[in-house]
Design a protein around this motif. Structure first.
Motif, PDB file in Angstrom:
ATOM      1  N   ARG A  39      12.077  10.555   0.012  1.00 28.20           N
ATOM      2  CA  ARG A  39      11.746  10.784   1.423  1.00 28.20           C
ATOM      3  C   ARG A  39      10.241  10.770   1.644  1.00 28.20           C
ATOM      4  O   ARG A  39       9.747  10.195   2.608  1.00 28.20           O
ATOM      5  CB  ARG A  39      12.333  12.108   1.895  1.00 28.20           C
ATOM      6  CG  ARG A  39      13.806  12.025   2.135  1.00 28.20           C
ATOM      7  CD  ARG A  39      14.302  13.283   2.777  1.00 28.20           C
ATOM      8  NE  ARG A  39      15.737  13.183   3.006  1.00 28.20           N
ATOM      9  CZ  ARG A  39      16.454  14.152   3.504  1.00 28.20           C
ATOM     10  NH1 ARG A  39      15.885  15.286   3.845  1.00 28.20           N
ATOM     11  NH2 ARG A  39      17.736  13.991   3.689  1.00 28.20           N
ATOM     12  N   THR A  40       9.542  11.446   0.734  1.00 27.42           N
ATOM     13  CA  THR A  40       8.087  11.513   0.923  1.00 27.42           C
ATOM     14  C   THR A  40       7.435  10.176   0.622  1.00 27.42           C
ATOM     15  O   THR A  40       6.415   9.839   1.231  1.00 27.42           O
ATOM     16  CB  THR A  40       7.444  12.590   0.034  1.00 27.42           C
ATOM     17  OG1 THR A  40       7.772  12.329  -1.318  1.00 27.42           O
ATOM     18  CG2 THR A  40       7.895  13.967   0.438  1.00 27.42           C
ATOM     19  N   MET A  41       7.994   9.407  -0.294  1.00 28.75           N
ATOM     20  CA  MET A  41       7.407   8.120  -0.632  1.00 28.75           C
ATOM     21  C   MET A  41       7.798   7.048   0.380  1.00 28.75           C
ATOM     22  O   MET A  41       7.004   6.171   0.713  1.00 28.75           O
ATOM     23  CB  MET A  41       7.870   7.682  -2.032  1.00 28.75           C
ATOM     24  CG  MET A  41       7.138   6.470  -2.552  1.00 28.75           C
ATOM     25  SD  MET A  41       7.673   6.077  -4.186  1.00 28.75           S
ATOM     26  CE  MET A  41       8.903   4.837  -3.804  1.00 28.75           C
ATOM     27  N   VAL A  42       8.987   7.090   0.890  1.00 27.25           N
ATOM     28  CA  VAL A  42       9.477   6.057   1.805  1.00 27.25           C
ATOM     29  C   VAL A  42       8.804   6.175   3.168  1.00 27.25           C
ATOM     30  O   VAL A  42       8.506   5.155   3.799  1.00 27.25           O
ATOM     31  CB  VAL A  42      11.015   6.136   1.911  1.00 27.25           C
ATOM     32  CG1 VAL A  42      11.545   5.300   3.044  1.00 27.25           C
ATOM     33  CG2 VAL A  42      11.647   5.718   0.605  1.00 27.25           C
ATOM     34  N   GLU A  80       4.283  -5.309   9.889  1.00 23.45           N
ATOM     35  CA  GLU A  80       5.150  -6.136  10.727  1.00 23.45           C
ATOM     36  C   GLU A  80       4.538  -6.320  12.108  1.00 23.45           C
ATOM     37  O   GLU A  80       4.565  -7.423  12.684  1.00 23.45           O
ATOM     38  CB  GLU A  80       6.544  -5.495  10.842  1.00 23.45           C
ATOM     39  CG  GLU A  80       7.410  -5.681   9.644  1.00 23.45           C
ATOM     40  CD  GLU A  80       8.764  -4.967   9.800  1.00 23.45           C
ATOM     41  OE1 GLU A  80       8.965  -4.173  10.759  1.00 23.45           O
ATOM     42  OE2 GLU A  80       9.625  -5.192   8.928  1.00 23.45           O
ATOM     43  N   GLU A  81       4.005  -5.247  12.633  1.00 22.65           N
ATOM     44  CA  GLU A  81       3.380  -5.330  13.939  1.00 22.65           C
ATOM     45  C   GLU A  81       2.163  -6.258  13.889  1.00 22.65           C
ATOM     46  O   GLU A  81       1.925  -7.068  14.801  1.00 22.65           O
ATOM     47  CB  GLU A  81       2.974  -3.946  14.437  1.00 22.65           C
ATOM     48  CG  GLU A  81       4.148  -3.095  14.843  1.00 22.65           C
ATOM     49  CD  GLU A  81       3.729  -1.657  15.168  1.00 22.65           C
ATOM     50  OE1 GLU A  81       2.530  -1.317  15.079  1.00 22.65           O
ATOM     51  OE2 GLU A  81       4.627  -0.871  15.485  1.00 22.65           O
ATOM     52  N   GLU A  82       1.409  -6.138  12.806  1.00 18.81           N
ATOM     53  CA  GLU A  82       0.221  -6.981  12.641  1.00 18.81           C
ATOM     54  C   GLU A  82       0.619  -8.440  12.481  1.00 18.81           C
ATOM     55  O   GLU A  82       0.009  -9.339  13.076  1.00 18.81           O
ATOM     56  CB  GLU A  82      -0.568  -6.511  11.406  1.00 18.81           C
ATOM     57  CG  GLU A  82      -1.941  -7.105  11.317  1.00 18.81           C
ATOM     58  CD  GLU A  82      -2.691  -6.538  10.116  1.00 18.81           C
ATOM     59  OE1 GLU A  82      -3.328  -7.340   9.432  1.00 18.81           O
ATOM     60  OE2 GLU A  82      -2.603  -5.320   9.880  1.00 18.81           O
ATOM     61  N   GLU A  96       7.320   3.106   4.897  1.00 22.35           N
ATOM     62  CA  GLU A  96       7.926   2.614   6.139  1.00 22.35           C
ATOM     63  C   GLU A  96       6.857   2.467   7.216  1.00 22.35           C
ATOM     64  O   GLU A  96       6.842   1.468   7.969  1.00 22.35           O
ATOM     65  CB  GLU A  96       9.025   3.580   6.629  1.00 22.35           C
ATOM     66  CG  GLU A  96      10.310   3.493   5.863  1.00 22.35           C
ATOM     67  CD  GLU A  96      11.335   4.529   6.339  1.00 22.35           C
ATOM     68  OE1 GLU A  96      10.974   5.472   7.081  1.00 22.35           O
ATOM     69  OE2 GLU A  96      12.505   4.394   5.946  1.00 22.35           O
ATOM     70  N   ALA A  97       5.973   3.436   7.271  1.00 20.85           N
ATOM     71  CA  ALA A  97       4.911   3.363   8.284  1.00 20.85           C
ATOM     72  C   ALA A  97       3.998   2.166   8.024  1.00 20.85           C
ATOM     73  O   ALA A  97       3.616   1.433   8.964  1.00 20.85           O
ATOM     74  CB  ALA A  97       4.094   4.652   8.288  1.00 20.85           C
ATOM     75  N   LYS A  98       3.676   1.933   6.749  1.00 17.33           N
ATOM     76  CA  LYS A  98       2.802   0.824   6.395  1.00 17.33           C
ATOM     77  C   LYS A  98       3.488  -0.506   6.682  1.00 17.33           C
ATOM     78  O   LYS A  98       2.867  -1.445   7.237  1.00 17.33           O
ATOM     79  CB  LYS A  98       2.418   0.919   4.926  1.00 17.33           C
ATOM     80  CG  LYS A  98       1.200   0.173   4.584  1.00 17.33           C
ATOM     81  CD  LYS A  98       0.775   0.524   3.169  1.00 17.33           C
ATOM     82  CE  LYS A  98      -0.685   0.193   3.023  1.00 17.33           C
ATOM     83  NZ  LYS A  98      -1.213   0.539   1.740  1.00 17.33           N
TER      84      LYS A  98
END
Length: 183
Positions: A132-135, A146-148, A139-141
């Protein structure tokens, strides 16, 4: 002499005396027994009594020997029973020791199972927490990338078109784009 033997002699003597006295009184004809005959008969009776007493003593001695032998046998049997009792006591102690060891083994087994369960639970908990802490940052990155990329999609598409046009004039570039399947 024993008291019982003396009493027996007296009773036997009285019995014989009365027997001869009564038989003398009631006989049809008078008995002609001399004193010497009476003395001889009395001596024979006394000798018989002596032999009877000796026989009784021999029987008593034999009985005493047999009782002693029986007593010895009982003592031997008692010793055997004591030995058997000791063996049973030692067997009882062995069973008690085995029970203690078995209880210790069960307790050790339960401790090992408990420790293993705790290790597995902690490992699973750590794995879930770690994922959870690693994902989340990943996920944010990825989302930001993806947005970039979505924002730069037009630019990237235009850049690829420019490279394709340039590859028509440059042979080296053509080979590289074919190699990466970009044509």
């Amino acid at each position: 002499m024993k008291k019982g033997n003396k009493f027996l002699k007296v009773v036997l003597f009285i019995f014989l005396f009365f027997f001869f006295f009564i038989s003398f009184i009631y006989s049809a004809e008078p008995l002609k027994i001399t004193e010497t005959e009476i003395i001889e008969r009395l001596t024979r009776v006394e000798e018989g009594l002596k032999r009877i007493e000796e026989g009784q003593r021999a029987i008593i001695r034999e009985i005493d020997k047999r009782f002693e032998a029986v007593d010895k046998r009982f003592e031997a049997v008692d010793k055997r029973f004591e030995a058997v009792d000791k063996r049973f006591e030692s067997i009882d102690k062995r069973f008690e020791n085995m029970e203690k060891r078995f209880d210790q083994m069960i307790n050790l087994f339960l401790a090992i199972v408990g420790a293993f369960t705790a290790i597995v639970a902690v490992s699973i908990g750590f794995a879930i927490w770690d994922r959870r802490t690693m994902v989340r940052p990943f996920e944010a990155k990825v989302k930001s990338i993806e947005e970039e990329i979505a924002g730069n999609k037009k630019t990237l598409h235009s850049f690829l078109e420019a490279l394709r046009e340039l590859s028509k004039k440059d042979e080296k570039l053509l080979e590289i784009l074919k190699k990466f399947s970009l044509l």
